[in-house]
Write a protein that holds these residues in place. Structure first.
Motif, PDB file in Angstrom:
ATOM      1  N   VAL A 128       0.850  -1.193   0.000  1.00 37.14           N
ATOM      2  CA  VAL A 128       0.000   0.000   0.000  1.00 37.14           C
ATOM      3  C   VAL A 128       0.883   1.240   0.000  1.00 37.14           C
ATOM      4  CG1 VAL A 128      -1.743   1.299   1.264  1.00 37.14           C
ATOM      5  CG2 VAL A 128      -1.879  -1.186   1.197  1.00 37.14           C
ATOM      6  N   VAL A 129       0.635   2.144  -0.937  1.00 36.34           N
ATOM      7  CA  VAL A 129       1.401   3.388  -1.029  1.00 36.34           C
ATOM      8  C   VAL A 129       0.421   4.535  -1.265  1.00 36.34           C
ATOM      9  CG1 VAL A 129       3.484   2.266  -1.917  1.00 36.34           C
ATOM     10  CG2 VAL A 129       1.746   3.090  -3.508  1.00 36.34           C
ATOM     11  N   PRO A 130       0.819   5.767  -0.940  1.00 37.75           N
ATOM     12  CA  PRO A 130      -0.067   6.911  -1.204  1.00 37.75           C
ATOM     13  C   PRO A 130      -0.323   7.066  -2.706  1.00 37.75           C
ATOM     14  CG  PRO A 130       1.686   7.510   0.322  1.00 37.75           C
ATOM     15  CD  PRO A 130       2.041   6.158  -0.221  1.00 37.75           C
ATOM     16  N   PHE A 131      -1.510   7.505  -3.043  1.00 41.07           N
ATOM     17  CA  PHE A 131      -1.864   7.745  -4.437  1.00 41.07           C
ATOM     18  C   PHE A 131      -1.803   9.234  -4.727  1.00 41.07           C
ATOM     19  CE2 PHE A 131      -5.410   8.947  -7.348  1.00 41.07           C
ATOM     20  CZ  PHE A 131      -4.806   8.522  -8.528  1.00 41.07           C
ATOM     21  N   ASP A 132      -0.974   9.585  -5.713  1.00 42.51           N
ATOM     22  CA  ASP A 132      -0.820  10.979  -6.116  1.00 42.51           C
ATOM     23  C   ASP A 132      -1.408  11.144  -7.512  1.00 42.51           C
ATOM     24  OD1 ASP A 132      -0.134  13.551  -6.677  1.00 42.51           O
ATOM     25  OD2 ASP A 132       2.041  13.235  -6.640  1.00 42.51           O
ATOM     26  N   GLY A 133      -2.609  11.685  -7.566  1.00 43.18           N
ATOM     27  CA  GLY A 133      -3.270  11.853  -8.843  1.00 43.18           C
ATOM     28  C   GLY A 133      -2.611  12.869  -9.748  1.00 43.18           C
ATOM     29  N   ASN A 134      -1.702  13.685  -9.183  1.00 41.14           N
ATOM     30  CA  ASN A 134      -1.013  14.702  -9.979  1.00 41.14           C
ATOM     31  C   ASN A 134       0.316  14.216 -10.543  1.00 41.14           C
ATOM     32  OD1 ASN A 134      -2.984  16.743  -9.514  1.00 41.14           O
ATOM     33  ND2 ASN A 134      -2.134  17.048  -7.451  1.00 41.14           N
ATOM     34  N   ALA A 135       0.725  13.000 -10.189  1.00 36.99           N
ATOM     35  CA  ALA A 135       1.988  12.473 -10.700  1.00 36.99           C
ATOM     36  C   ALA A 135       1.920  12.339 -12.219  1.00 36.99           C
ATOM     37  CB  ALA A 135       2.290  11.127 -10.059  1.00 36.99           C
ATOM     38  N   GLU A 136       3.076  12.428 -12.861  1.00 37.63           N
ATOM     39  CA  GLU A 136       3.136  12.389 -14.316  1.00 37.63           C
ATOM     40  C   GLU A 136       2.531  11.087 -14.857  1.00 37.63           C
ATOM     41  OE1 GLU A 136       6.403  12.736 -17.971  1.00 37.63           O
ATOM     42  OE2 GLU A 136       7.053  12.838 -15.869  1.00 37.63           O
ATOM     43  N   GLY A 137       1.631  11.214 -15.793  1.00 32.80           N
ATOM     44  CA  GLY A 137       1.025  10.060 -16.435  1.00 32.80           C
ATOM     45  C   GLY A 137      -0.192   9.499 -15.731  1.00 32.80           C
ATOM     46  N   GLN A 138      -0.462   9.924 -14.480  1.00 28.87           N
ATOM     47  CA  GLN A 138      -1.593   9.365 -13.751  1.00 28.87           C
ATOM     48  C   GLN A 138      -2.929   9.751 -14.375  1.00 28.87           C
ATOM     49  OE1 GLN A 138      -1.708   7.054 -11.302  1.00 28.87           O
ATOM     50  NE2 GLN A 138       0.459   6.924 -11.810  1.00 28.87           N
ATOM     51  N   ASP A 139      -3.016  10.972 -14.870  1.00 33.81           N
ATOM     52  CA  ASP A 139      -4.276  11.387 -15.489  1.00 33.81           C
ATOM     53  C   ASP A 139      -4.589  10.527 -16.715  1.00 33.81           C
ATOM     54  OD1 ASP A 139      -2.071  12.424 -16.824  1.00 33.81           O
ATOM     55  OD2 ASP A 139      -3.149  14.183 -17.550  1.00 33.81           O
ATOM     56  N   LEU A 140      -3.536  10.143 -17.471  1.00 36.47           N
ATOM     57  CA  LEU A 140      -3.744   9.299 -18.641  1.00 36.47           C
ATOM     58  C   LEU A 140      -4.169   7.889 -18.245  1.00 36.47           C
ATOM     59  CD1 LEU A 140      -0.689  10.393 -20.821  1.00 36.47           C
ATOM     60  CD2 LEU A 140      -3.066  11.167 -20.980  1.00 36.47           C
ATOM     61  N   ARG A 141      -3.565   7.375 -17.174  1.00 38.79           N
ATOM     62  CA  ARG A 141      -3.935   6.029 -16.713  1.00 38.79           C
ATOM     63  C   ARG A 141      -5.399   5.998 -16.276  1.00 38.79           C
ATOM     64  NH1 ARG A 141       0.221   2.792 -16.697  1.00 38.79           N
ATOM     65  NH2 ARG A 141      -1.110   1.116 -15.915  1.00 38.79           N
ATOM     66  N   LEU A 142      -5.805   7.026 -15.540  1.00 44.65           N
ATOM     67  CA  LEU A 142      -7.185   7.065 -15.065  1.00 44.65           C
ATOM     68  C   LEU A 142      -8.158   7.204 -16.232  1.00 44.65           C
ATOM     69  CD1 LEU A 142      -6.914   9.331 -11.889  1.00 44.65           C
ATOM     70  CD2 LEU A 142      -6.759   6.855 -12.056  1.00 44.65           C
ATOM     71  N   ASP A 157      -6.641  -0.805 -11.870  1.00 44.61           N
ATOM     72  CA  ASP A 157      -5.699  -0.576 -12.958  1.00 44.61           C
ATOM     73  C   ASP A 157      -5.097  -1.936 -13.303  1.00 44.61           C
ATOM     74  OD1 ASP A 157      -3.722   0.121 -14.713  1.00 44.61           O
ATOM     75  OD2 ASP A 157      -2.882   1.728 -13.482  1.00 44.61           O
ATOM     76  N   PRO A 158      -5.678  -2.666 -14.275  1.00 42.22           N
ATOM     77  CA  PRO A 158      -5.216  -4.028 -14.576  1.00 42.22           C
ATOM     78  C   PRO A 158      -4.171  -4.123 -15.679  1.00 42.22           C
ATOM     79  CG  PRO A 158      -7.284  -3.622 -15.705  1.00 42.22           C
ATOM     80  CD  PRO A 158      -6.909  -2.329 -15.021  1.00 42.22           C
ATOM     81  N   HIS A 159      -3.570  -3.004 -16.055  1.00 44.53           N
ATOM     82  CA  HIS A 159      -2.631  -3.004 -17.179  1.00 44.53           C
ATOM     83  C   HIS A 159      -1.312  -2.328 -16.773  1.00 44.53           C
ATOM     84  CE1 HIS A 159      -5.916  -4.392 -19.683  1.00 44.53           C
ATOM     85  NE2 HIS A 159      -6.650  -3.370 -19.294  1.00 44.53           N
ATOM     86  N   LEU A 160      -0.720  -2.812 -15.692  1.00 41.83           N
ATOM     87  CA  LEU A 160       0.471  -2.153 -15.153  1.00 41.83           C
ATOM     88  C   LEU A 160       1.690  -2.272 -16.049  1.00 41.83           C
ATOM     89  CD1 LEU A 160       0.239  -3.075 -11.346  1.00 41.83           C
ATOM     90  CD2 LEU A 160      -0.600  -1.043 -12.536  1.00 41.83           C
ATOM     91  N   GLU A 161       1.669  -3.219 -17.005  1.00 41.64           N
ATOM     92  CA  GLU A 161       2.837  -3.360 -17.884  1.00 41.64           C
ATOM     93  C   GLU A 161       2.936  -2.242 -18.914  1.00 41.64           C
ATOM     94  OE1 GLU A 161      -0.242  -6.007 -20.022  1.00 41.64           O
ATOM     95  OE2 GLU A 161       0.083  -5.040 -18.086  1.00 41.64           O
ATOM     96  N   TRP A 162       1.883  -1.423 -19.017  1.00 36.71           N
ATOM     97  CA  TRP A 162       1.874  -0.340 -19.994  1.00 36.71           C
ATOM     98  C   TRP A 162       2.144   1.004 -19.317  1.00 36.71           C
ATOM     99  CZ3 TRP A 162       1.912  -1.292 -25.024  1.00 36.71           C
ATOM    100  CH2 TRP A 162       1.415  -2.509 -25.477  1.00 36.71           C
ATOM    101  N   THR A 163       2.987   1.802 -19.963  1.00 36.86           N
ATOM    102  CA  THR A 163       3.260   3.176 -19.524  1.00 36.86           C
ATOM    103  C   THR A 163       2.720   4.123 -20.583  1.00 36.86           C
ATOM    104  OG1 THR A 163       5.261   2.520 -18.338  1.00 36.86           O
ATOM    105  CG2 THR A 163       5.044   4.852 -18.914  1.00 36.86           C
ATOM    106  N   LEU A 164       1.934   5.107 -20.164  1.00 38.80           N
ATOM    107  CA  LEU A 164       1.360   6.085 -21.083  1.00 38.80           C
ATOM    108  C   LEU A 164       2.080   7.424 -20.940  1.00 38.80           C
ATOM    109  CD1 LEU A 164      -2.484   5.395 -20.668  1.00 38.80           C
ATOM    110  CD2 LEU A 164      -0.853   4.303 -22.216  1.00 38.80           C
ATOM    111  N   SER A 165       2.285   8.079 -22.056  1.00 32.52           N
ATOM    112  CA  SER A 165       2.927   9.399 -22.043  1.00 32.52           C
ATOM    113  C   SER A 165       2.283  10.267 -23.114  1.00 32.52           C
ATOM    114  CB  SER A 165       4.431   9.274 -22.297  1.00 32.52           C
ATOM    115  OG  SER A 165       4.678   8.641 -23.544  1.00 32.52           O
ATOM    116  N   GLY A 166       2.530  11.578 -23.019  1.00 31.38           N
ATOM    117  CA  GLY A 166       1.944  12.522 -23.966  1.00 31.38           C
ATOM    118  C   GLY A 166       0.791  13.260 -23.336  1.00 31.38           C
ATOM    119  N   GLU A 167      -0.192  13.600 -24.147  1.00 32.24           N
ATOM    120  CA  GLU A 167      -1.378  14.289 -23.658  1.00 32.24           C
ATOM    121  C   GLU A 167      -2.588  13.775 -24.415  1.00 32.24           C
ATOM    122  OE1 GLU A 167      -1.070  18.228 -26.498  1.00 32.24           O
ATOM    123  OE2 GLU A 167      -0.161  18.284 -24.512  1.00 32.24           O
ATOM    124  N   ALA A 168      -3.773  14.067 -23.895  1.00 29.97           N
ATOM    125  CA  ALA A 168      -5.003  13.568 -24.514  1.00 29.97           C
ATOM    126  C   ALA A 168      -5.025  13.908 -26.000  1.00 29.97           C
ATOM    127  CB  ALA A 168      -6.214  14.154 -23.807  1.00 29.97           C
ATOM    128  N   GLY A 169      -5.270  12.927 -26.830  1.00 33.95           N
ATOM    129  CA  GLY A 169      -5.278  13.123 -28.278  1.00 33.95           C
ATOM    130  C   GLY A 169      -3.985  12.702 -28.930  1.00 33.95           C
TER     131      GLY A 169
END
Length: 284
Positions: A128-142, A157-169
């Protein structure tokens, strides 16, 4: 009078029909029902079996066969006490079928009742760790990967092997690390690792909520090391009892196992049309 020309096939068919009627009227020239049964058996053996044929054979060999009496347990099913709970099977109706159908390509036939309980464990409270919704990439994961509970207070979040980057679109997805599942509690702002699919070829194919306190994770794992066989696995997570229970299905050889995985991967990508996937993929 002009002579009518019929296709040769039609003439032969009509002749065969007349002959069949004549034989039926005179007892078939000594032909018996045993002859018919042998001929039907030979034709059945010559015809390749489909998945539906296999399923029909299983039904005929069990208590569901006509005239039989007893519990309706199909050949290959797990003992009733080891199957997914009845209320879970009922809650999964409508969401489990695509997963079952995908595995049937490799297994020939596959039913939820074939999944057998292999044991349970407690949720690891240390993960268990704190959840930081402002961390980089978290908005994309959500936005792209998270699955909310019916009430919306908890996310999977069942797809932990994937890392998302960039911005919406303009989002890019890169695969790396082990597949796994995390749970995010938006009320307490904590995240907890629920599962990590370790092992050769192990993967997580998705998750679905049953209700506010229970969810199911669809996975695939190696079941037998030598000779290699792998197959479908379901994890039932109960947040009320803080238990994770594993149910394993039948296995298939490595090539078929990988083909099923490739199919799930294609469907996953097709479900995220706004995401660009990197071509180089890390293998677990």
């Amino acid at each position: 009078m002009r002579r009518m020309d019929f296709p040769r096939a039609a003439v032969l068919t009509a002749g065969a029909l007349v002959l069949a009627l004549a034989l039926a009227g005179c007892g078939g020239g000594g032909r018996t029902s045993n002859d018919d049964a042998r001929e039907a058996a030979e034709l059945a053996r010559a015809k390749p079996k489909s998945a539906l044929d296999v399923e029909a054979d299983r039904a005929a060999a069990t208590a569901e066969a006509p005239g039989a009496a007893g519990p309706a347990v199909l050949a290959g099913d797990a003992p009733e006490a080891k199957q997914l709970p009845a209320d879970v099977q009922e809650a999964l109706k409508g969401s489990v079928e695509p997963w079952l159908f995908a595995w049937r390509a490799a297994l020939g036939t596959f039913r939820a009742t074939e999944l057998a309980n292999t044991g349970s464990r407690a949720l690891v409270e240390d993960d268990v760790v704190p959840f930081d919704g402002n961390a980089e990439g978290q908005d994309l994961r959500l936005l792209y990967l998270a699955t909310p509970s019916p009430g919306g207070a908890v996310l999977l979040d069942p797809h932990l092997e994937w890392t998302l980057s960039g911005e919406a679109g303009r989002v890019r997805a890169t695969r790396g690390g082990w597949p796994g599942v995390e749970m995010i509690d938006l009320t307490t702002h904590i995240r907890q690792r629920v599962l990590e699919a370790k092992g050769p070829g192990a993967r997580i194919d998705g998750a679905v909520w049953l209700d506010e306190r229970r969810f199911v994770v669809f996975a695939a794992e190696r079941l037998v090391p030598n000779p290699w066989r792998g197959g479908p696995v379901v994890y039932l997570v109960d947040l009320a009892s803080r238990r994770v229970t594993r149910f394993a299905g039948p296995g298939c050889e490595y090539r078929a196992y990988r083909e099923v995985g490739s199919g799930f991967d294609r469907r996953f990508r097709a479900g995220l049309p706004g995401v660009g996937f990197e071509s180089s993929l890390a293998k677990n």
